[in-house]
Scaffold this active site. Structure first.
Site, PDB file in Angstrom:
ATOM      1  CG  ASP A 196     -13.081  -7.373   4.360  1.00  0.00           C
ATOM      2  OD1 ASP A 196     -13.084  -5.750   4.700  1.00  0.00           O
ATOM      3  OD2 ASP A 196     -13.822  -6.641   2.816  1.00  0.00           O
ATOM      4  CE1 TYR A 225      -2.413  -3.377   1.111  1.00  0.00           C
ATOM      5  CE2 TYR A 225      -4.304  -1.476   0.778  1.00  0.00           C
ATOM      6  CZ  TYR A 225      -4.035  -3.110   0.334  1.00  0.00           C
ATOM      7  OH  TYR A 225      -4.415  -3.615   1.152  1.00  0.00           O
ATOM      8  CG  ASP A 270      -1.591 -20.436   0.435  1.00  0.00           C
ATOM      9  OD1 ASP A 270      -1.102 -20.139   1.028  1.00  0.00           O
ATOM     10  OD2 ASP A 270      -1.447 -20.637  -1.225  1.00  0.00           O
ATOM     11  CE  LYS A 287       1.505 -18.198  -1.437  1.00  0.00           C
ATOM     12  NZ  LYS A 287       0.906 -19.847  -1.771  1.00  0.00           N
ATOM     13  CG  ASP A 320      -7.696  -4.914   2.781  1.00  0.00           C
ATOM     14  OD1 ASP A 320      -8.571  -4.234   3.403  1.00  0.00           O
ATOM     15  OD2 ASP A 320      -7.235  -5.073   2.007  1.00  0.00           O
TER      16      ASP A 320
HETATM   17  C1  IPM Z   1      -9.827  -0.950   4.937  1.00  0.00           C
HETATM   18  C2  IPM Z   1      -9.722  -0.669   3.668  1.00  0.00           C
HETATM   19  C3  IPM Z   1      -9.014   0.748   3.047  1.00  0.00           C
HETATM   20  C4  IPM Z   1      -7.780  -0.867   3.356  1.00  0.00           C
HETATM   21  C5  IPM Z   1      -9.644   1.140   2.039  1.00  0.00           C
HETATM   22  C6  IPM Z   1     -10.511   1.983   1.761  1.00  0.00           C
HETATM   23  C7  IPM Z   1      -8.162   1.523   1.550  1.00  0.00           C
HETATM   24  O1  IPM Z   1     -10.278  -1.206   2.593  1.00  0.00           O
HETATM   25  O2  IPM Z   1      -9.332  -0.431   6.223  1.00  0.00           O
HETATM   26  O3  IPM Z   1      -9.547  -2.498   5.106  1.00  0.00           O
HETATM   27  O4  IPM Z   1      -7.471  -1.134   1.827  1.00  0.00           O
HETATM   28  O5  IPM Z   1      -6.825  -0.715   4.306  1.00  0.00           O
HETATM   29 MG    MG Z   2     -10.799  -3.599   3.893  1.00  0.00          MG
END
Ligand code: IPM
Ligand code: MG
Length: 361
Positions: free
Chosen positions: A255, A146, A227, A195, A251
């Site tokens: 999720d 990032y 993975d 990884k 990230d």
């Molecule tokens: C998160 C989001 C952010 C990230 C985006 C919005 C840049 O997905 O906080 O997880 O990838 O860090």
């Molecule tokens: Mg995110």
């Protein structure tokens, strides 16, 4: 105690969910004799609309004057929002990345907990989730892909894009230490995710994590390839206590972990630096499709406010009061639409805030 709190309401459902978290904080302040001194800060699309950029230097300076920042969410619909006509460095997400970097928020804590009351919303089979699960994803937040150099260039007539993934040993060591410190207060297990069968950055990650582990003999360390981890999260989420990982893996995995809890609308997060300062935000996004409808789940933001009281202000009792109030309201059967199930009482965003605030004090 005076709590100097920067507030980034942001975009999409951000303003609605932050309003409810402030309602709950105000109630805590009233009951426990504190004062919340809020400073409104613009970031993301809301800042683009006013200043033309997703984060100004003045806002960064204002944020630094606060003890902590509470945030909703930023960003809009990439297909329809004019913000996405701008070059990538001017889009809402760039503001978030910049504030993380400017405030040195390298440690991102994303707890994923399966609430007993919400088992019905969990998409996994009951035999997998029996007994619940409770993990903490520790995501490195200011390094890796990032923040590496990136460019898109034409090479011999072929468009070619570069993103570089860099970590130095100091960056890895400080997040690893945080991960082990947190594990010491939990079930004393760290799963470091990388990884290392392919990437140099992961091989260094593994080496440094192993060095740090020597300082924590009580903590069990295991390594897992990313993975495999993606698979294990749905196969056997109970096995995890602290998942320690780099920026992009964290990230993606956070999720996934939030989904297996049943609702991303329930998950809080904290982004911390070396001091007590932190930025607290729900793990979910700005959900532009439901913005302004009064149906968003404010619980993740309310629980983020509880994390703020705990980590930035050392107000454990007050943080417990918020978490207990959330549990109570769920027990009583109140649900926002995302976590609704048969026989429960569906309520709107503001009503959920009222109910949780009403259970404090
Ligand atoms: C998160 C989001 C952010 C990230 C985006 C919005 C840049 O997905 O906080 O997880 O990838 O860090
Ligand atoms: Mg995110």
């Amino acid at each position: 105690m005076v709590l100097r709190i920067g507030v980034i309401k942001g975009d999409g459902i951000g303003p609605e969910i932050v309003t409810e978290a402030m309602k709950v904080l105000d109630q805590v302040a009233k009951v426990y004799g504190h004062t919340c001194d809020y400073t409104q800060l613009l970031m993301g699309g809301a800042s683009i609309d006013v200043h033309g950029v997703p984060l100004t230097d003045e806002t960064v300076a204002e944020a630094k004057k606060c003890d902590a920042v509470l945030m909703g969410s930023i960003g809009g619909d990439a297909k329809t929002s004019p913000w996405y006509q701008l070059e990538p460095s001017k889009r809402p997400e760039a503001g978030l990345l910049r504030i993380r970097k400017e405030l040195n928020l390298f440690a991102n804590l994303r707890p994923a907990v399966l609430y007993d009351e919400l088992k019905g919303a969990c998409p996994l089979k009951e035999e997998i989730t029996e007994g619940g699960f409770d993990m903490m994803i520790m995501r490195e937040l200011t390094g890796g892909l990032y923040f590496g150099e990136r460019k898109t260039v034409e090479e011999n007539g072929v468009m070619t894009a570069y993103d570089s993934l860099t970590y130095n040993e100091h960056e890895i060591r400080r997040i690893a230490k945080r991960g082990f410190d947190i594990a010491m207060k939990r079930r004393k297990k760290v799963t470091s995710v990388d990884k290392a069968n392919v990437l140099d950055s992961s091989r260094l990650w593994r080496k440094v994590v192993e060095e740090v582990a020597l300082e924590y003999p009580e903590v069990t360390l295991e390594h897992m390839l990313v993975d495999n981890c993606a698979m294990q999260l749905v196969k056997d989420p109970k096995q995890f206590d602290v998942i320690l990982t780099e920026n992009m893996f964290g990230d993606i995995l956070s999720d996934e972990a939030s989904m297996v809890t049943g609702s991303i609308g329930m998950l809080a997060s904290a982004s911390l630096n070396e001091t007590k300062f932190g930025l607290y935000e729900p793990s979910g996004g700005s959900a532009p499709d439901i913005a302004g409808k009064g149906i968003a789940n404010p619980i993740a933001t309310i629980l983020s406010a509880a994390m703020m009281l705990r980590f930035s202000f050392d107000l454990d009792q007050e943080a417990d009061a918020i978490e207990d109030a959330v549990a109570k309201v769920l027990e009583e059967g109140y649900r926002t639409i995302d976590i609704m199930s048969e026989g429960k009482q569906q309520v709107r965003t503001d009503k959920m805030g009222d109910l949780i605030a009403g259970n404090i004090g």
